[in-house]
Design an enzyme around this catalytic site. Structure first.
Site, PDB file in Angstrom:
ATOM      1  N   ASP A 166      -2.324   3.171  -4.086  1.00 13.68           N
ATOM      2  CA  ASP A 166      -3.750   3.363  -3.425  1.00 13.68           C
ATOM      3  C   ASP A 166      -4.585   2.174  -4.078  1.00 13.68           C
ATOM      4  OD1 ASP A 166      -4.703   4.422  -5.627  1.00 13.68           O
ATOM      5  OD2 ASP A 166      -4.613   6.557  -4.594  1.00 13.68           O
ATOM      6  N   HIS A 200       0.918  -1.173  -0.002  1.00 10.59           N
ATOM      7  CA  HIS A 200       0.081  -0.075  -0.086  1.00 10.59           C
ATOM      8  C   HIS A 200       0.817   1.083  -0.079  1.00 10.59           C
ATOM      9  CE1 HIS A 200      -4.085   1.832   0.118  1.00 10.59           C
ATOM     10  NE2 HIS A 200      -4.348   0.782   0.484  1.00 10.59           N
TER      11      HIS A 200
END
Length: 454
Positions: free
Chosen positions: A429, A425
Site C-alpha cells: 500500500d 499497488h
C-alpha cells in the site's frame, strides 16, 4: 564425395521466434570450421553471433543484411567432404550438433579464424530472406558459375570492411555512406564510430553549398505525402510490447519527494579525492536502493497472477535503464545487494559499454527484480516511469541542480534532486511505498544513515 548440408536459424532461447540479419561473417566459397560464427543477428534481446555446426565450403547464403528470418528458416548450405585429420589419427567430426547460441560446443573447433580461398570477387547472396522459409538452396556448381561470371568486374573489392561495431556499420548504411571510401583511425585501419561521424559532418558541410538531397532510409518507407511508417521490430519492438503489457497488467501508482543531495555529493567528492577508482553517483544511488529494499522487501518482488501470489526475492538483481542507438535497454546488475560502491561503479560501466556496442547477452537483459531509472541525465527533473514488467517497482532519479532550499532554518542554495517511486499497488500500500521513498531520501540527505546497514 561432398555432401551439401543445410544450416537453419536455430532456436535462440528466451522465447525468441525471429532475428534480423545484421552482418554476414562468411561468403559463398569460404571454407568454414565446425562451430565457426557465420552470421551476426539481432534479436529482441541482444546482438549475437550464430555458429555453424558443420565444417566445409559455403555454397549458398539465404537473406540479405537487414532481413528478418523466423527460427527454422535456412541460413546457409555447406558442402561437407573429406578433410584432413586432426593429427590424432581420427578424422574430424562432420558436425558438432550444437546450434544453440551461447551454450558452447562439445569439442574445440579445429580453427576459429575464417579461411578464404583466393578468388577475384565475392559471390552474391542467394535467395532473399523474405523467401527464406520456402526457398530451395542453390548447389555449389551454380555458385561457382556466378563467381566466374563476375570475374574481373570493375570496382569490386574482396572481403568486408574492418569496422569496430555492427552499430557503426548500420550508422553508415542508414546515412548512405560507403565505408570503403573511409580510412579508419583505429588499429590496423579499423573504422571507428568517430570516423563515420566525422565523414557525415563533412558531407553535411559540403551539402550546405549544394542542393540538398533527401536522405535515403531503407527501413522507413513513406506511405503517403507527409507520412512515414517506422517498423516496430528488434529491440524497439520488444520494448513496446513490454511497456504495453506493463500498463495493461500492473495497477501502478507513483509518489515522489524532493531531497537535498548536497551531502551526498560532498561524500562522493571525498571518496574520489581519497584515490582509487572513481565512484559514480549512480553507484551510490544503487547502494541506497539495496539498503532500502532490505527494509522494505515488498518492493523487491513480482506478482504471479495465475497463482494469485506475491513472490518476494531474497536477492536484488538491479536493472538500470540505458538509452542506446538501438533503443531503450535495461541491463541487470546481478546480486547488487552484495556489492560495494566500487564494484557497482565498475559493473555499471561494463554493462553500459556493452549496451552501446550492442553486445549484451540475453542473460544480462533478464532476471531483474527492481529497476533504477536515472532520467536526470536527459536534463529533466521528474517523471512517472512505467514499471519494467514483471517487476513490482522502479525508482526514478531526476537531475541534481542548485535550487533555493531551507537548510537549518536558513534559505540557502543547495543541490536538490527529485526522487519518484512507481510501484505495483498489489504488492503493497501507499504507506510501504512512502516509507521506502522516505528512507531513500533520508540516505541522500544524510549519507551517514547508510552506516547502520554496513
Amino acid at each position: 564425395m561432398a555432401q551439401v548440408l543445410e544450416f537453419k536459424l536455430p532456436d535462440l532461447g528466451e522465447g525468441l521466434t525471429e532475428a534480423e540479419i545484421v552482418r554476414w561473417l562468411v561468403e559463398v566459397g569460404d571454407v568454414v570450421a565446425i562451430d565457426q560464427p557465420v552470421v551476426e543477428v539481432e534479436t529482441a534481446k541482444a546482438m549475437v553471433e550464430v555458429p555453424c555446426p558443420y565444417g566445409g565450403v559455403v555454397t549458398a547464403r539465404f537473406g540479405e543484411e537487414g532481413t528478418e528470418l523466423p527460427v527454422g528458416a535456412p541460413l546457409i548450405t555447406v558442402a561437407v567432404g573429406e578433410r584432413p585429420s586432426s593429427g590424432t589419427g581420427e578424422p574430424e567430426a562432420e558436425g558438432s550438433g550444437n546450434v544453440l547460441v551461447g551454450y558452447g560446443t562439445s569439442e574445440a573447433p579445429a580453427r576459429r579464424r575464417r579461411v578464404r580461398p583466393e578468388r577475384p570477387v565475392a559471390a552474391p547472396d542467394m535467395a532473399a530472406g523474405s523467401r527464406a522459409a520456402g526457398a530451395a538452396p542453390a548447389d555449389a556448381a551454380a555458385s561457382t558459375e556466378t563467381v566466374n561470371g563476375r570475374a574481373g568486374a570493375p570496382g569490386t573489392d574482396d572481403g568486408p570492411v574492418p569496422v569496430i561495431s555492427p552499430l557503426v556499420r548500420r550508422l553508415a548504411r542508414q546515412n548512405g555512406l560507403d565505408l570503403r571510401e573511409l580510412t579508419g583511425s583505429g588499429p590496423d585501419g579499423l573504422i571507428l564510430r568517430a570516423d563515420v561521424e566525422y565523414a557525415l559532418r563533412a558531407a553535411a558541410r559540403r551539402a550546405e553549398t549544394a542542393a540538398p538531397e533527401p536522405q535515403r532510409q531503407p527501413s522507413i518507407a513513406p506511405e503517403a505525402p507527409g507520412e512515414l511508417r517506422i517498423p516496430l521490430k528488434g529491440i524497439r519492438g520488444a520494448v513496446a510490447d513490454k511497456l504495453t503489457r506493463s500498463r495493461r497488467e500492473i495497477p501502478d501508482a507513483t509518489c515522489w519527494v524532493d531531497a537535498d543531495a548536497t551531502e551526498l555529493m560532498r561524500a562522493r567528492a571525498a571518496m574520489n579525492a581519497a584515490g582509487g577508482p572513481k565512484i559514480s553517483v549512480l553507484a551510490l544511488l544503487a547502494r541506497i536502493c539495496t539498503a532500502a529494499l532490505a527494509r522494505f522487501p515488498e518492493l523487491n518482488s513480482t506478482v504471479d497472477a495465475q497463482a494469485r501470489e506475491v513472490v518476494r526475492f531474497d536477492h536484488v538483481h538491479l536493472g538500470f535503464a540505458a538509452q542506446t542507438d538501438r533503443g531503450l535497454v535495461v541491463p541487470v546488475v546481478r546480486d547488487a545487494h552484495a556489492r560495494d560502491a566500487e564494484s557497482l561503479t565498475a559493473e555499471f560501466a561494463r554493462l553500459t559499454e556493452a549496451s552501446r556496442a550492442g553486445t549484451l547477452t540475453p542473460a544480462e537483459l533478464t532476471g531483474g527484480t527492481f529497476t533504477l531509472n536515472n532520467y536526470g541525465v536527459f536534463g529533466v527533473d521528474g517523471s512517472t516511469p512505467i514499471i519494467n514488467h514483471p517487476e513490482a517497482a522502479m525508482l526514478g532519479v531526476g537531475r541534481i541542480v542548485p535550487k533555493p532550499w531551507v537548510h537549518e532554518g536558513e534559505l540557502a542554495v543547495r543541490q536538490v534532486v527529485q526522487l519518484s517511486l512507481t510501484f505495483d499497488h498489489r504488492v503493497c500500500d501507499g504507506g510501504t511505498a512512502g516509507g521506502f521513498l522516505r528512507y531513500v531520501a533520508d540516505c541522500v540527505e544524510q549519507p551517514a544513515v547508510l552506516l547502520r546497514t554496513l
